[in-house]
Design an enzyme around this catalytic site. Sequence first.
Site, PDB file in Angstrom:
ATOM      1  CG  ASP A   8      -2.197   0.747   1.069  1.00 15.73           C
ATOM      2  OD1 ASP A   8      -2.299   1.525   0.112  1.00 15.73           O
ATOM      3  OD2 ASP A   8      -3.113   0.593   1.915  1.00 15.73           O
ATOM      4  CG  ASP A  22      -9.522   2.563  -0.488  1.00 12.55           C
ATOM      5  OD1 ASP A  22      -9.166   1.389  -0.632  1.00 12.55           O
ATOM      6  OD2 ASP A  22      -8.867   3.399   0.166  1.00 12.55           O
TER       7      ASP A  22
HETATM    8  C1  DGJ Z   1      -5.899   1.914   1.997  1.00 12.44           C
HETATM    9  C2  DGJ Z   1      -6.289   0.741   1.149  1.00 12.44           C
HETATM   10  O1  DGJ Z   1      -6.759   1.162  -0.079  1.00 12.44           O
HETATM   11  C3  DGJ Z   1      -7.304  -0.096   1.899  1.00 12.44           C
HETATM   12  O2  DGJ Z   1      -7.716  -1.166   1.106  1.00 12.44           O
HETATM   13  C4  DGJ Z   1      -6.703  -0.565   3.185  1.00 12.44           C
HETATM   14  O3  DGJ Z   1      -5.641  -1.430   2.913  1.00 12.44           O
HETATM   15  C5  DGJ Z   1      -6.236   0.612   4.013  1.00 12.44           C
HETATM   16  N1  DGJ Z   1      -5.361   1.463   3.251  1.00 12.44           N
HETATM   17  C6  DGJ Z   1      -5.541   0.142   5.251  1.00 12.44           C
HETATM   18  O4  DGJ Z   1      -4.980   1.162   5.974  1.00 12.44           O
END
Ligand code: DGJ
Length: 710
Positions: free
Chosen positions: A432, A500
Amino acid sequence: YDDLLTLYYGNRLIGNNFELFEGQRYNDLSERRMREKQSFSFIGGGDVREPSIIIKNFDGSFVNKFKYTKSYLEKKYMPNTFLPYAKDSLTSLVSEYYDEESEIIYRRIYSVFKDSDIIAVNCEIENFSNHAIHVLSASSVTLDLEGTDYDLTTFSGAWGRERWRTTNKIKNGIFINDSKTGSSSPYRNPFIMLKRNGIGNSFYAFNLIYSGSHKESVEQFSYNNTRVNVGINDFCFDYILSCGETFILPQALMIYSESENDITKQMHYFVNNNIIPCAKRGCPRPIVYNSWESVYFNFTEDKLIGLAEKAKALGIELFVLDDGWFRDDDKSNLGDWNVCKSKFKNGLADFAKRIHGLGLKFGLWFEPESISEKSELYNSHPDYAMVVPRKTPIRIRNQLLLDLTNDSVTEYLYGIISDIVEKVKLDYIKWDFNRYMTDRYSPVCCNNGEYEYRYYCGLYKLLKKITDRFPNLIIESCASGGSRFDLGMLSFSSYIWCSDNTDARERIFIQEGTLCGYPQSVLSAHVSASPNHQTGNKTSIENRFNIAAVGCLGYELDFDKCSETELDGIKRQIAFYKRYIELLQFGEFLKIGSAYEDDLFGYMTVSDNKRTAICVVIKLCDCGELGINDFPFRFAGLSPNIEYNVCIRNQVNKEKISGFRAYGQDLCSYGVKIGKLLKETDRENNSNSIRSVIFVFESIECLPSDEKKR
Ligand code: DGJ
């Protein structure tokens, strides 16, 4: 004239009559440079359009006098860089220009690939002089096109609405699609498409194999011509090229075609075969359970094991523990990667063993490039953070970035990540990246104008070391959803978390935009809870699945809160997806209509031999039942002469629909009446007005023998 023109870029020519290219030539150098199709443009060459490069010379001038010197073919061109580039090139055409007075060589390299019309373009600038020079701007591709009537399609948005398709008419002036965030960004993706209007059907598309700030400019000029430049962004850019040094630019891709569908097809093929890591080519992505939207930071080991047991029983293959395994909120501990003892009393390796014991693969979330000020790493190495001394940095999600231009930082990350992969026996990492760059600075990278470029060299070097050591490790790239959805990250990962925003209706637009340039196999899509956590909208479990099934399927909801009917539906969804996984992830993708323009549209995926196909048909019915007419829906991409058995995937709450037979020709010409079918789909809990069904086409000869007899 000591230059090289791009006389033609289009369909393959079969003859070699160069007289075809004869025509008016301009004697005046400046006229020639602005009217004819250049492949390389620089200040001091007589062309006043956007140049390919800007160099500040030792004498303080911006003027160069490059002359074309030679071209030659090279087998398997391999630039000497940490930047990723397309794999398995066949042959490259290298053309060199030399500026005798400044002693600089400019090299442009066009590479071609097996079974592909894509051309990859590289540039190198080599300084032979005894003085350092400044490269202030450098595009990887300059392409001059005829005419001025072009539509430019870009894929732009923001967090939660990434890669929405937008088309603008190019007018006199310069249109710039760029990112200055230190990432390819959710705002503007580096993939762009140009359509020439009026004469024939000409489409041009470009992408950059790079994850940092990029810039694509389209300049309509006054001599009935249009110029495209694609490359790294020159924003805050100033690369000091010392004597004897070569500067290598990120590789760009370009393609010409007569249809948009073909551009998509070619891009998909290329990403699957020439971009993603060789070890992952053609490997179906496992069906994932991800803990994030299910439990966020609040879980116990027992809760997770319970979810994993259910996941296994439903057919899921990989259990991913997202953020929260080393902290209880998003305020601390990034960089340390020490498991939270209160959550996992016997440690992570033990937990992984329990997951593996259930017959599931196990994956873990990391955000390697970030650091929390509340962390052991920050206490011991504040110099590892990307901040400017004595200036208050911008904090995003309470965190700073790490200075990846510093080898000690990448070595630290390599050590700590590989140690966990090994000890915990990880099968997967979610990589991430939850903030963008604001305070670019490093005590070790002395020239700040090179910062971003060196940051990405550091990141790619780190990713290469990890993937070389663990070739079977699955990496899912992510950046607050899809904020770094690009060919650079895909060079090291299997797929990217698309957004997201998991709301089914919103996802349709995000996915359709993304799929223009990136294949289904790299688009990670999860079924999440209803009401959706981002939008509050409700949609049936079947709609959520039908839309996620267009990409790589996963589930990200609390199974403990699902009804028995929903769980039963999920089990059948997974069995269906597994049966057709290769087709769904690697089949040829075809759009029928578009969510952006039509309320009824479909996403088709067809096998190479056209014997099997799947179509997700979606109706956005904002006016409810009234909006549904029983007109036939026409499919595409099927073979006219094949007789198919056509089935509709059996959804919860719907009568079983028996299959029927029809020829591809009839299915694509007349179609199938689907109004009744759409009306029958789950109407309950459908506040965002989606109706969807999945059609499956199997050629009669392909069916197992008992089904054939029917
Ligand atoms: C952002 C990501 O896009 C989510 O799927 C998740 O992993 C969160 N970060 C976790 O902090």
